[in-house]
Structure formats: structure tokens, C-alpha cells
Motif scaffolding. Structure first.
Motif, PDB file in Angstrom:
ATOM      1  N   LEU A  71      58.661   4.577  73.192  1.00  0.00           N
ATOM      2  CA  LEU A  71      58.688   5.573  74.177  1.00  0.00           C
ATOM      3  C   LEU A  71      57.312   6.348  74.025  1.00  0.00           C
ATOM      4  O   LEU A  71      57.068   6.899  75.220  1.00  0.00           O
ATOM      5  N   ASP A  72      56.712   6.688  73.003  1.00  0.00           N
ATOM      6  CA  ASP A  72      55.671   7.581  72.832  1.00  0.00           C
ATOM      7  C   ASP A  72      54.469   6.765  73.278  1.00  0.00           C
ATOM      8  O   ASP A  72      53.281   7.296  73.067  1.00  0.00           O
ATOM      9  N   ILE A  81      59.464  13.185  77.797  1.00  0.00           N
ATOM     10  CA  ILE A  81      60.430  12.429  77.580  1.00  0.00           C
ATOM     11  C   ILE A  81      61.767  12.960  76.952  1.00  0.00           C
ATOM     12  O   ILE A  81      61.821  13.793  76.024  1.00  0.00           O
ATOM     13  N   VAL A  82      62.990  12.830  77.929  1.00  0.00           N
ATOM     14  CA  VAL A  82      64.325  13.331  77.309  1.00  0.00           C
ATOM     15  C   VAL A  82      64.918  11.823  77.225  1.00  0.00           C
ATOM     16  O   VAL A  82      65.483  11.296  78.241  1.00  0.00           O
ATOM     17  N   LEU A  85      60.636  14.249  73.584  1.00  0.00           N
ATOM     18  CA  LEU A  85      59.275  13.697  72.870  1.00  0.00           C
ATOM     19  C   LEU A  85      58.399  14.155  74.102  1.00  0.00           C
ATOM     20  O   LEU A  85      58.470  14.644  74.978  1.00  0.00           O
ATOM     21  N   PRO A  86      57.124  14.325  73.458  1.00  0.00           N
ATOM     22  CA  PRO A  86      56.632  13.918  72.104  1.00  0.00           C
ATOM     23  C   PRO A  86      57.396  14.918  71.127  1.00  0.00           C
ATOM     24  O   PRO A  86      57.701  16.078  71.482  1.00  0.00           O
ATOM     25  N   GLU A 129      58.597   5.701  63.786  1.00  0.00           N
ATOM     26  CA  GLU A 129      59.161   6.062  62.606  1.00  0.00           C
ATOM     27  C   GLU A 129      60.777   6.790  62.574  1.00  0.00           C
ATOM     28  O   GLU A 129      61.440   6.448  61.866  1.00  0.00           O
ATOM     29  N   MET A 130      60.991   7.261  63.805  1.00  0.00           N
ATOM     30  CA  MET A 130      62.346   7.722  64.260  1.00  0.00           C
ATOM     31  C   MET A 130      63.246   6.548  64.131  1.00  0.00           C
ATOM     32  O   MET A 130      64.472   6.385  63.948  1.00  0.00           O
TER      33      MET A 130
END
Length: 176
Positions: free
Chosen positions: A86-87, A94-95, A114-115, A122-123
Motif C-alpha cells: 500500500l505505501d 490511504i484508509v 496511511l502513510p 512492517e505492519m
């Protein structure tokens, strides 16, 4: 955030609406079976005054937002691989709504914006391959005999459970 008529929505998915979709979605109906989800939802959005762009390909790290495309993503991914990317896509915000996976937590939702402080890799760390049930003879027979479709088989196998009200609430909260 207020969505207004004329705003553009970019819809991304590869799936078609199936008979089982009707029980897990508030925006579909039986007559849509066999239609690509993106196309059905684009028609729904356009009837309400939105402009819709369609992307019918898998979501992965090589999916890059172009400058003329919407900068805010409201998404619900059903896998850690997509969430890990996603990032890397290029959205300003981003939701992401994550729903529960099984019969014990199908009403659970987690919203991430996000961010964030941590990178998505890592998440959502890589996980070992989950045990699969679909290739077992009993499930293969139910699928082959038409007793179950792929979603029904997954439900019986103890994986994802869909409840339309959970997705609707997550979508509403994500749009706030």
C-alpha cells in the motif's frame, strides 16, 4: 471528507460477481452475476453522478498512481501481500479497512490510515503459508458437483466469512 457529484472514483479489482456475492455485498444483486465487480460498481457510481475509472488487474507493488488519478484511496484488501504494498503505490492518503476472517470475528474491523509511523511491510509481515482445505477431496467434490461455489467452499473450510453490514460500516467510517 465529503464526496461530491462529479468526483472521480478509480475502481480496481479482478473478480466477477458470483452467486455468493449477493449474500456478502449490499450493492449487488443476482442479475449482476458474471459481471466484473469494477464494471458493476462503476455503473452504480455513475448513476449517482460520479465519474469512474476502471482498473482490472491485480493490486501489487507495481501498481502506481498516476498524477491525474485520485490521490486518496479507500480500500479493503483481503490479503497481506496487497496490504504490504500500500505505501508503495503513490497515494497521498490511504484508509484501509480490514475485516475479520472467520466465524468468531466476522464483525471485527480495523481501520488504518496511511502513510503511518511504520512502513506497511512492517505492519503486515510475511506469514507462513496457511493450511489450505480447498484441495481436499471432500471440498473438491462439493465444488465439482455444484453444491458449493468457491466462496461457499471457503466458508465451509473455515476461512473468510462475509457479512455485508461490516463492509458497509467500514466503508462509511473510512470515508469520514
Amino acid at each position: 471528507m465529503v464526496l461530491r457529484a462529479g468526483a472521480e472514483a478509480a475502481l480496481q479489482d479482478v473478480d466477477e460477481i458470483t452467486e455468493s456475492t449477493e449474500s456478502t455485498s449490499i450493492l449487488t444483486e443476482a442479475a449482476m452475476t458474471g459481471t466484473k465487480k469494477t464494471r458493476a460498481m462503476a455503473a452504480w457510481a455513475e448513476r449517482r453522478g460520479f465519474r469512474a475509472a476502471i482498473q482490472e488487474r491485480l493490486f501489487a507493488a507495481d501498481f502506481k498512481r498516476q498524477p491525474q488519478e485520485p490521490a486518496i484511496a479507500l480500500c479493503g484488501l483481503d490479503n497481506a501481500v496487497g496490504r504490504r504494498a500500500l505505501d508503495q503505490i503513490g497515494f497521498d492518503m490511504i484508509v484501509e479497512a480490514g475485516l475479520g476472517r472467520g466465524y468468531r470475528d466476522f464483525r471485527t474491523m480495523r481501520l488504518h490510515t496511511l502513510p503511518g509511523a511504520r512502513p506497511t511491510a512492517e505492519m503486515w509481515k510475511r506469514v507462513a503459508q496457511a493450511e489450505t482445505f480447498e484441495d481436499r477431496p471432500a471440498y473438491e467434490r462439493l465444488l465439482a458437483d455444484g453444491v458449493l461455489d468457491r466462496c461457499g467452499m471457503t466458508l465451509l473450510a473455515g476461512k473468510a466469512v462475509g457479512a455485508p453490514f461490516v463492509g458497509a460500516v467500514a466503508g462509511a467510517l473510512g470515508a469520514l
